[in-house]
Design an enzyme around this catalytic site. Structure first.
Site, short mmCIF file in Angstrom:
data_model
loop_
_atom_site.label_atom_id
_atom_site.label_comp_id
_atom_site.label_asym_id
_atom_site.label_seq_id
_atom_site.Cartn_x
_atom_site.Cartn_y
_atom_site.Cartn_z
N SER B 46 61.35 30.34 -37.69
CA SER B 46 60.20 29.88 -36.93
C SER B 46 58.95 30.55 -37.52
CB SER B 46 60.35 30.23 -35.46
OG SER B 46 59.29 29.66 -34.71
N GLU B 47 57.92 29.75 -37.73
CA GLU B 47 56.74 30.20 -38.48
C GLU B 47 56.07 31.43 -37.86
OE1 GLU B 47 54.24 26.74 -38.28
OE2 GLU B 47 53.54 27.20 -36.27
#
Lengths: 228, 221
Positions: B46-47
């Site tokens: 997840s960024e």
């Protein structure tokens, strides 16, 4: 002796002047330094440029700063999170400037500022509207866009634990932009949930080392961000 | 016939490799994780700084400091690591993410991707990490409905919406077909059961080639 603790939120944000650029940690509502932002609202500086991934939600913290009319420009990757009503209204009315930056470029531009890099080429954004007006070089078979460092006059950071030198740890995904922003500003101000004895933080687990931190205040029970 | 969203997600999930580091975009791509076979170990990125993201927590166990790129509550898998944003994006921009599954508004015949704004004038824009993912991931698969709600094609010779990135999409999964973006143009590998190629071509805004070994999409959901 190094002891960067200050005794009040007002003292923490003392000296922030009109027209400054402020980096604000957080992603969504995780990692937003709510109490420090409220101290800036009370302090009164205006005509600010703020750098934050999102442009606030609800009515408090970042949205509160916007609603108070203190912000001239927002530099962010995603201003239109759900609940970003204050920003949306100001933007639609033409009362706030927006510089939209791809999220990785936003983070890397701050890293560059913190690391003394004068600019860098990245393929992110090449051939898109966000590269308009920027220098492009063809490197390794691919177009790259020149991106410039993004430095803050001030960074407002939320941390989990800290010591009097300013060594920091964070909590889970509330870490997000904070370590990069801490190194990218002239004055890095931190609110930590708990200040521990010097030496109590395991050197292997310190995420932001003290050299990047200038002022520290303990806020034991921080409010959640983005409240209505 | 056309695939439901769940059937499309299940079809994509069947191709997600065991052991891969994968980033799932917002919307349809997020649904894919629900259909990845249980014997496959996929490591989700997840960024916002999570490598080894797990599913949504049980009710009452939500942690406001543990959210995904869509700001939804998530959990950590055993083996997960937390990193800061610049490192999370070095994983993306440095080519370390094996596969990005991205929703799309339009894809061109050369793999250009448009997925960040429906507004040619950039009214109220927001880009997030989409441009970084499209450019940086080792492989990019675009997931979308084949046509817009009013029947317009979304696969075009050239995108008409503002681009996210040029020449990045490797494969397109739609509710009608699985299409590879190749040096020789768009090659149809699979079609929805009962669909004929002429109809698929009619609903597409770019020239398609049907692979010799094409087959009907297998439906497991």
């Amino acid at each position: 002796m190094r002891d960067i603790r200050v005794s009040s939120l007002a003292e923490a944000v003392d000296g922030i002047r009109d027209g400054m650029t402020i980096l604000i940690s957080g992603f969504g509502n995780a990692g937003i330094p709510v109490e420090l932002i409220h101290a800036v609202i009370d302090q009164g500086a205006k005509d600010l440029t703020i750098v934050c991934n999102n442009a606030g939600s609800g009515r408090t913290d970042i949205a509160g700063l916007l609603a108070a009319g203190r912000v001239r420009k927002v530099i962010c990757s995603y201003p239109k999170s759900s609940g970003a009503v204050v920003f949306e209204r100001l933007y639609a009315a033409g009362r706030i400037e927006l510089e939209l930056v791809p999220q990785g470029t936003l983070s890397e531009r701050m890293r560059a500022a913190g690391a003394g890099v004068g600019g860098f080429y990245t393929p992110t954004g090449a051939g898109t509207r966000l590269a308009e007006g920027k220098e492009v070089r063809h490197l390794n078979g691919r177009d790259h866009v020149l991106e410039m460092p993004l430095k803050g006059d001030v960074a407002l950071i939320k941390a989990e634990r800290a010591d009097r030198w300013g060594n920091l740890t964070y909590n889970l995904a509330a870490r997000n932009f904070a370590p990069t922003m801490a190194m990218a500003a002239d004055l890095t101000i931190v609110q930590a949930r708990r200040i521990v004895e010097l030496g109590a933080l395991d050197p292997e687990t310190i995420v932001t080392p003290s050299i990047f931190v200038d002022r520290l205040i303990e806020v034991p029970n921080p409010e959640p961000a983005g409240r209505p | 016939m056309t695939l439901t969203r769940e059937q499309l997600a299940a079809r994509v999930a069947a191709d997600v490799p065991d052991g891969a580091f994968v980033n799932l975009g917002i919307g349809l791509p997020t649904l894919v994780a629900n259909f990845v076979p249980a014997d496959r170990e996929v490591i989700y990125h997840s960024e916002n700084g999570i490598l080894g993201m797990g599913p949504a927590p049980k009710k009452g166990e939500e942690n406001p400091d543990l959210i995904n790129a869509s700001k939804q509550y998530v959990t950590l898998m055993p083996g997960a690591a937390i990193v800061h944003h610049t490192d999370a994006f070095a994983m993306i921009r440095g080519g370390h993410i094996d596969l990005a599954l991205l929703g799309a508004l339009q894809v061109s015949a050369t793999g250009d991707l448009a997925n960040w704004t429906t507004s040619p004038n950039l009214l109220m824009p927001g880009v997030g990490g989409g441009m970084d993912l499209a450019v940086g991931a080792a492989r990019v698969w675009a997931l979308m409905e084949h046509n817009t709600r009013d029947g317009q094609p979304k696969i075009l010779e050239c995108c008409t919406l503002p681009l996210t990135a040029a020449r990045v999409v490797d494969r397109i999964y739609t509710n009608l077909a699985v299409i590879d973006v190749t040096e020789d143009g768009l090659v149809v590998r699979e079609m929805a059961p009962g669909l004929d190629f002429a109809e698929l071509q009619r609903r597409t805004g770019a020239t398609l080639t049907l692979a010799n070994d094409w087959r009907a999409i297998g439906l497991s959901a």
